[in-house]
Write a protein that holds these residues in place. Structure first.
Motif, PDB file in Angstrom:
ATOM      1  N   ALA A 534       0.776  -1.197  -0.098  1.00 19.54           N
ATOM      2  CA  ALA A 534       0.060   0.049   0.247  1.00 19.54           C
ATOM      3  C   ALA A 534       0.952   1.104   0.047  1.00 19.54           C
ATOM      4  O   ALA A 534       1.901   0.993   0.551  1.00 19.54           O
ATOM      5  CB  ALA A 534      -0.892  -0.047   1.321  1.00 19.54           C
ATOM      6  N   ASP A 536      -0.109   5.601   0.113  1.00 21.37           N
ATOM      7  CA  ASP A 536      -1.024   6.595   0.074  1.00 21.37           C
ATOM      8  C   ASP A 536      -0.611   7.439   1.183  1.00 21.37           C
ATOM      9  O   ASP A 536       0.138   7.309   2.116  1.00 21.37           O
ATOM     10  CB  ASP A 536      -2.416   5.872   0.164  1.00 21.37           C
ATOM     11  N   ASN A 540      -5.992   8.657   3.727  1.00 25.07           N
ATOM     12  CA  ASN A 540      -6.676   7.692   2.558  1.00 25.07           C
ATOM     13  C   ASN A 540      -6.460   6.280   3.099  1.00 25.07           C
ATOM     14  O   ASN A 540      -7.314   5.339   2.814  1.00 25.07           O
ATOM     15  CB  ASN A 540      -6.089   7.926   1.439  1.00 25.07           C
ATOM     16  N   SER A 543      -9.049   5.361   5.411  1.00 23.12           N
ATOM     17  CA  SER A 543     -10.339   5.500   5.103  1.00 23.12           C
ATOM     18  C   SER A 543     -10.744   4.128   4.365  1.00 23.12           C
ATOM     19  O   SER A 543     -11.839   3.917   4.205  1.00 23.12           O
ATOM     20  CB  SER A 543     -10.621   6.676   3.942  1.00 23.12           C
ATOM     21  N   GLN A 544      -9.542   3.609   3.920  1.00 24.77           N
ATOM     22  CA  GLN A 544      -9.949   2.336   3.210  1.00 24.77           C
ATOM     23  C   GLN A 544     -10.623   1.187   4.181  1.00 24.77           C
ATOM     24  O   GLN A 544     -11.359   0.147   3.861  1.00 24.77           O
ATOM     25  CB  GLN A 544      -8.745   1.652   2.498  1.00 24.77           C
TER      26      GLN A 544
END
Length: 565
Positions: A534, A536, A540, A543-544
């Motif tokens: 991952a 980001d 973000n 938020s996933q």
């Protein structure tokens, strides 16, 4: 029943008082957290309870036995895991457990069943033939805990068992210890992780050998009710807004949390106007206080956003490149094992880039390739547009590196280490002496100036390491777990310096096991089993997982998803 009763105990080392007129009780069937800044007296208190140190004054009973007179009887009935646990690196998991079983005089006929029981308990049954040196950090700690439990103790003393261990392994350690409580074992857990302290049954907060707080963690958190707020909305420059907020006399502390900023104010009506913080399109939202808020408040931690380290820095050399650090299909194999597997990322100038992952995921291997300390098997690692593996001495002078393991010269003094690294980076004459004096003042090293660096408290070792890594004003700085094992106040100081150095134009790549620190970064790469799974912003990534998720929950869930793919 109280397992430990201390009445007015004191312990000094020369002129330094480690424990001062301290009284406490530690109870059966509970986890008692021991927290406080570096040098607060936590390790000394635990060692007094084990009978390894003698009191100067007062009375101390452990398991209704008087110390120091009955120390040998106490030691037969307790388990103790010191900070530097004595695993034998060249022995296997099974051989270490057998050795400790013999040292604890466990009957041969009972050894096998106890060892099998513990291997099952710590989930290392499939690793019993592995050498201790080949285990991950989390596995080593679990093995160390099993060795401390080899003879079923009535009291278990753990001195910072979670240092340098990733969140998943810390959760496993906690679950193992939690099971002991149902058997009536009492546990003392010294920790630098305040999220761990918050889930203890009771907490003792020490400072300079004295108790500042004793009781349920929530009682300390509740003292900060109505004083914690979050700035949410479109923040143009988070670091600048935080710095402006911290300059307000009513704001006692503050940190960046993903896309928002957390502030601690003396009272709601004294919150600064948002336009004064260059946050016109934002609003304040109240936040529930946590244990760390109460901890920092009781220790009177106040931060004004100023960094003496950044202030004394000269002008940093500007780069024409947009990206100062680049990894392209970066791979490193050790035999058939891929420590880093086709990792890709680019880090912009002036960015704080977090590198997260469990122990053994490949973080330090990637760092070493970027710094030119390891040759990639394939792919490229570039810093400032060049491979440091082949670069000149002149190019390396633009890079700072603070390694995960204390890598300074242990047998020479603090001053001699600073002098040596100043010379390595080409500082001469007045510039060199000024830099050395600056570092001693900024990191409060004066009292340890002539101390061999191996004898420093952990927090001061990290301060010295950071001082040596930045004394030449590098353009790019690599920090490999810079805050591992240090207290929350010193951690906040480090991040204060990091924010300010980035404001000066420095680019920083940092690894950490503290999930709150991950939210201080501009972007994060999560590495697992050698792969970047991952990449980001913290906001973000969280938020996933869910709107109200924590960074730790995001970390664990993303790894679970990778395992299930």
């Amino acid at each position: 029943m109280a397992l430990v009763v201390a009445k007015n105990i004191s312990k000094s080392f020369g002129k330094s008082k480690a424990i001062s007129n301290l009284s406490l009780e530690i109870n059966k069937g509970k986890i008692t957290g021991l927290v406080g800044p570096d040098g607060a007296g936590k390790t000394t208190l635990i060692r007094l309870m084990t009978g390894l140190l003698d009191l100067d004054e007062g009375e101390l009973e452990v398991l209704e036995l008087k110390l120091p007179n009955e120390a040998s009887k106490v030691q037969e009935q307790i388990g103790y895991m010191p900070q530097k646990f004595g695993l034998y690196e060249d022995l296997s998991v099974l051989e270490n457990l057998k050795l400790y079983a013999n040292l604890q005089s466990i009957e041969k006929s009972k050894q096998q069943s106890r060892i099998e029981e513990l291997l099952e308990f710590i989930n290392l049954k499939d690793f019993k033939s592995f050498l201790a040196k080949d285990l991950s950090g989390g596995m080593k700690q679990k093995l160390g805990l099993a060795c401390a439990l080899i003879k079923k103790p009535k009291l278990l003393l753990l001195d910072e068992p979670g240092v340098g261990v990733d969140p998943i392994s810390r959760k496993e350690l906690w679950a193992i210890v939690d099971k002991l409580i149902s058997d009536g074992v009492g546990v003392v857990w010294s920790t630098a992780y305040l999220d761990e302290a918050a889930i203890c049954d009771e907490v003792i907060l020490l400072n300079e050998g004295e108790i500042l707080f004793s009781g349920e963690p929530k009682n300390l958190s509740n003292t900060m009710e109505g004083k914690i707020f979050k700035v949410v909305g479109k923040i143009k420059d988070k670091r600048k807004t935080l710095r402006l907020a911290l300059q307000n006399t009513h704001i006692k502390d503050g940190v960046i949390l993903g896309d928002s900023i957390k502030l601690i104010c003396d009272k709601k009506e004294n919150l600064p106007k948002l336009e004064d913080l260059e946050a016109n399109e934002c609003k304040y939202e109240p936040m529930k206080p946590n244990f760390e808020d109460g901890f920092m408040n009781i220790l009177k931690g106040e931060f004004n956003g100023e960094s003496k380290l950044a202030k004394q820095m000269g002008e940093l050399e500007k780069s024409d490149s947009k990206y100062l650090i680049e990894a392209e299909n970066l791979t490193k194999s050790f035999g058939s094992f891929k420590a880093t597997d086709s990792v890709n990322f680019q880090i912009e100038a002036g960015e704080i880039f977090g590198f997260l992952g469990p122990n053994g995921a490949g973080k330090s291997t990637t760092f070493k390739m970027l710094c030119g300390l390891l040759k990639p098997t394939s792919g490229t690692a570039q810093v400032l547009g060049m491979s440091l593996e082949k670069s000149s001495y002149k190019a390396r002078k633009k890079i700072g590196y603070m390694s995960q393991k204390f890598s300074l010269y242990g047998d020479i003094s603090v001053y001699e280490n600073l002098k040596f690294f100043a010379g390595v980076y080409g500082l001469k004459g007045k510039k060199r002496s000024d830099k050395i004096n600056n570092m001693i003042e900024i990191f409060e090293l004066e009292k340890y100036k002539r101390t061999a660096s191996k004898d420093l408290p952990l927090g001061y070792k990290q301060r010295l390491s950071l001082a040596c890594a930045v004394m030449h004003d590098p353009v790019v700085l690599f920090l490999d777990e810079p805050t591992s094992g240090i207290d929350p106040q010193t951690r906040r100081e480090f991040w204060n310096h990091i924010y300010a150095m980035v404001q000066k134009g420095m680019t920083i790549m940092v690894t950490t096991h503290f999930m709150d620190e991950a939210e201080y970064c501009d972007r994060i790469a999560l590495i697992y089993k050698g792969k970047a799974i991952a990449l980001d912003t913290p906001h973000n990534l969280i938020s996933q997982i869910g709107e109200d998720a924590t960074m730790e929950e995001a970390f664990i869930e993303l790894i679970k998803r990778e395992d299930n793919d």
